[in-house]
Design an enzyme around this catalytic site. Structure first.
Site, mmCIF file in Angstrom:
data_model
loop_
_atom_site.group_PDB
_atom_site.id
_atom_site.type_symbol
_atom_site.label_atom_id
_atom_site.label_comp_id
_atom_site.label_asym_id
_atom_site.label_seq_id
_atom_site.Cartn_x
_atom_site.Cartn_y
_atom_site.Cartn_z
ATOM 1 N N SER A 29 25.354 -42.601 -149.211
ATOM 2 C CA SER A 29 25.153 -41.267 -148.881
ATOM 3 C C SER A 29 25.822 -40.686 -147.633
ATOM 4 O O SER A 29 26.386 -41.458 -147.233
ATOM 5 C CB SER A 29 23.369 -41.053 -148.666
ATOM 6 O OG SER A 29 23.298 -41.484 -147.455
ATOM 7 N N LYS A 30 25.671 -39.362 -147.490
ATOM 8 C CA LYS A 30 26.346 -38.750 -146.391
ATOM 9 C C LYS A 30 26.234 -39.237 -145.102
ATOM 10 O O LYS A 30 26.973 -39.231 -144.194
ATOM 11 C CB LYS A 30 26.141 -37.464 -146.415
ATOM 12 C CG LYS A 30 24.848 -36.782 -146.247
ATOM 13 C CD LYS A 30 24.851 -35.259 -146.369
ATOM 14 C CE LYS A 30 23.271 -34.712 -146.025
ATOM 15 N NZ LYS A 30 23.478 -33.242 -146.175
ATOM 16 N N ARG A 31 25.158 -40.004 -144.903
ATOM 17 C CA ARG A 31 24.872 -40.555 -143.679
ATOM 18 C C ARG A 31 25.555 -41.811 -143.295
ATOM 19 O O ARG A 31 25.895 -42.201 -142.167
ATOM 20 C CB ARG A 31 23.261 -41.124 -143.579
ATOM 21 C CG ARG A 31 23.028 -42.298 -144.345
ATOM 22 C CD ARG A 31 21.666 -42.903 -143.904
ATOM 23 N NE ARG A 31 21.433 -44.027 -144.874
ATOM 24 C CZ ARG A 31 20.936 -43.907 -146.279
ATOM 25 N NH1 ARG A 31 20.577 -42.680 -146.691
ATOM 26 N NH2 ARG A 31 20.694 -45.140 -146.946
ATOM 27 N N HIS A 32 26.422 -42.404 -144.399
ATOM 28 C CA HIS A 32 27.299 -43.388 -144.064
ATOM 29 C C HIS A 32 28.483 -42.757 -143.826
ATOM 30 O O HIS A 32 29.492 -43.419 -143.325
ATOM 31 C CB HIS A 32 27.521 -44.396 -145.455
ATOM 32 C CG HIS A 32 26.273 -44.923 -145.746
ATOM 33 N ND1 HIS A 32 25.263 -44.653 -146.823
ATOM 34 C CD2 HIS A 32 25.651 -45.962 -145.016
ATOM 35 C CE1 HIS A 32 24.237 -45.454 -146.840
ATOM 36 N NE2 HIS A 32 24.356 -46.221 -145.878
#
Length: 492
Positions: A262-265
């Site tokens: 996800s965008k947290r990665h």
């Protein structure tokens, strides 16, 4: 094996996710490995989430990354549903239309057939009634879902209604998944799901089953998250007396923490990777190795699309999730950059240099590219290495010159003598510039390093650059002499 036909069916709700690239890639590899066709189908039945222009962006992204489908929406279809455009993006094929919103009449026809067969029914329950049902079920601590209130009622066709599928009771559903093996559901817990909405548009479940049948899809390769819908789809194929395709649920793409990417990665959309300076060939190669391996003990990691097509089989797709390592992708991108011809690399660098505001001189770029190529992992890495070539004025760290026995006066003299030497050279190239500067260091009785540092900063403004003599040659005699004389006036 019968004729192989696969399909990639994204929703046009925004940019293409990198996980979608992996699914599209596997669809194409499998189909083409078996001499079949891969279809692009647009699932735009969720009207509230549509983004105008998303279909065009999707096809452009797929083409940029090198993924080309054998059948798909025509330019006319794209223009009708995507807010105009579509020129040059059409694919076409014998199963048109390939956009689900243009197939509404077909879904309505199949819904009526399911009603006739007793496998579906009309439901006119209001949102208020459905909400009340859910609240009462929750109070009784029952599983929340539709009660089947309308299943025994004869709701007229001329009143607003949805069409629901009648889930058979006490049915065991078995899926022979081509990746996961046999998957069993002892009980289907869905509560008579909606197939056709009040506005006449189908839900995903009806549309995908009808399209897979009509378009003769033999194999459905799709993300693992769709596994829970497989029982409903199998039951729909059975109710219509249609042969179901082979299902292959692909392992999820995970971050390095083991959780779904996800965008947290980091970046997750293909467009982000394109803008960051990744090569499409590297992305395809990297994504192929997430969840698939060429063979046990196989150490090869660099594969062309042709090699992947030859070697791809579902038997080598892993059941467990595959990790997306940004560091590994960057390493692979560097490998691909170093494999390019200098001319090819020049072409790929130009848009990034222009975006950085640099007025690129073709001759200078051609001269310097072979010497920066080994240092690049991403295309924008070239900008700080070459920007001194394409700027009229540069900033210089003059203090960095004045080390190891070189004061301002000595630095001025070095610049002056170097400018005279360059001006006098009969041929100006990297080797002649090197010979002149080494001779100059000997005349001053200095080590070459400190002298070269003065010249490097005078000409480039930086302490770290591509190889010095190649940089001088790329800059050219006239500009090198001008910058050396300009530096003399700055050293006080």
């Amino acid at each position: 094996m019968k004729e192989v036909r696969t399909r990639f069916a994204p929703s046009p709700t925004g940019w293409l996710h990198i996980g979608g690239v992996r699914t599209a890639l596997f669809e194409i590899l499998f189909a083409h490995h078996h001499g079949g066709q891969a279809l692009l189908r647009i699932d735009d039945t969720d009207r509230e989430r549509l983004v105008p222009g998303a279909i065009q962006g999707l096809i452009e992204d797929l083409r940029w990354v090198g993924l080309h489908f054998d059948e798909g929406p025509s330019a006319e279809e794209i223009a009708r549903v995507d807010g105009g455009g579509g020129e040059g993006l059409g694919i076409g094929g014998p199963c048109q239309p390939y956009v689900q919103s243009l197939r509404a009449e077909r879904y309505q026809e199949v819904a009526e057939e399911l009603i006739r067969l007793g496998a579906a029914y009309r439901c006119d329950c209001t949102p208020e009634r459905l909400q009340k049902e859910r609240e009462e079920q929750a109070e009784r601590k029952e599983m929340v879902g539709y009660s089947g209130y309308c299943s025994d009622r004869q709701v007229p066709a001329n009143v607003p209604h949805v069409v629901r599928f009648k889930i058979p009771e006490n049915r065991v559903v078995v899926l022979p998944d081509a990746v996961k093996g046999e998957v069993r559901w002892e009980q289907v817990i869905l509560r008579d799901p909606v197939l056709l909405k009040t506005d006449g548009f189908p839900t995903y479940h009806l549309a995908t089953v009808v399209d897979d049948h009509d378009m003769r899809i033999s194999h459905v390769l799709r993300a693992d998250e769709w596994l829970s819908t497989a029982p409903l789809h199998l039951l729909l194929f059975e109710a219509l007396n249609w042969e179901a395709p082979v299902f292959a649920h692909l392992p999820p793409v995970l971050g390095t923490d083991g959780k779904k990417l996800s965008k947290r990665h980091g970046a997750t959309f293909l467009r982000n990777f394109r803008e960051a300076g990744y090569l499409p060939e590297a992305i395809v190669n990297f994504m192929a190795l997430i969840g698939w391996s060429p063979g046990e003990g196989e150490e090869q990691e660099i594969f062309s699309l042709e090699e992947l097509t030859q070697r791809f089989t579902l038997e080598r797709v892993n059941n467990a999730g595959g990790v997306f390592s940004y560091d590994k992708l960057k390493w692979m991108n560097g490998m691909y950059i170093r494999s390019l011809t200098p001319k090819d690399l020049e072409g790929r660098l130009r848009p990034f240099l222009a975006a950085a505001g640099l007025a690129v001189d073709d001759v200078k770029l051609q001269r310097i590219v072979p010497h920066i190529q080994p240092r690049l992992e991403l295309l924008p890495d070239a900008i700080p290495l070459v920007e001194f070539l394409f700027k009229e004025t540069i900033e210089r760290d003059l203090g960095a010159m004045l080390k190891k026995g070189i004061d301002a006066a000595k630095a001025r003299e070095i610049c002056a003598r170097a400018a005279d030497a360059f001006q006098a050279l009969p041929e100006f190239d990297a080797s002649s510039a090197e010979a002149a500067l080494r001779a100059l260091a000997e005349e001053f009785g200095l080590a070459a390093g400190p002298v070269f540092t003065v010249i490097r900063i005078a000409l480039t403004g930086q302490k770290v650059t591509p190889p010095l003599f190649e940089s001088i040659y790329a800059l050219g005699r006239e500009q090198s002499v001008r910058r050396l004389r300009e530096t003399i006036g700055l050293l006080v």
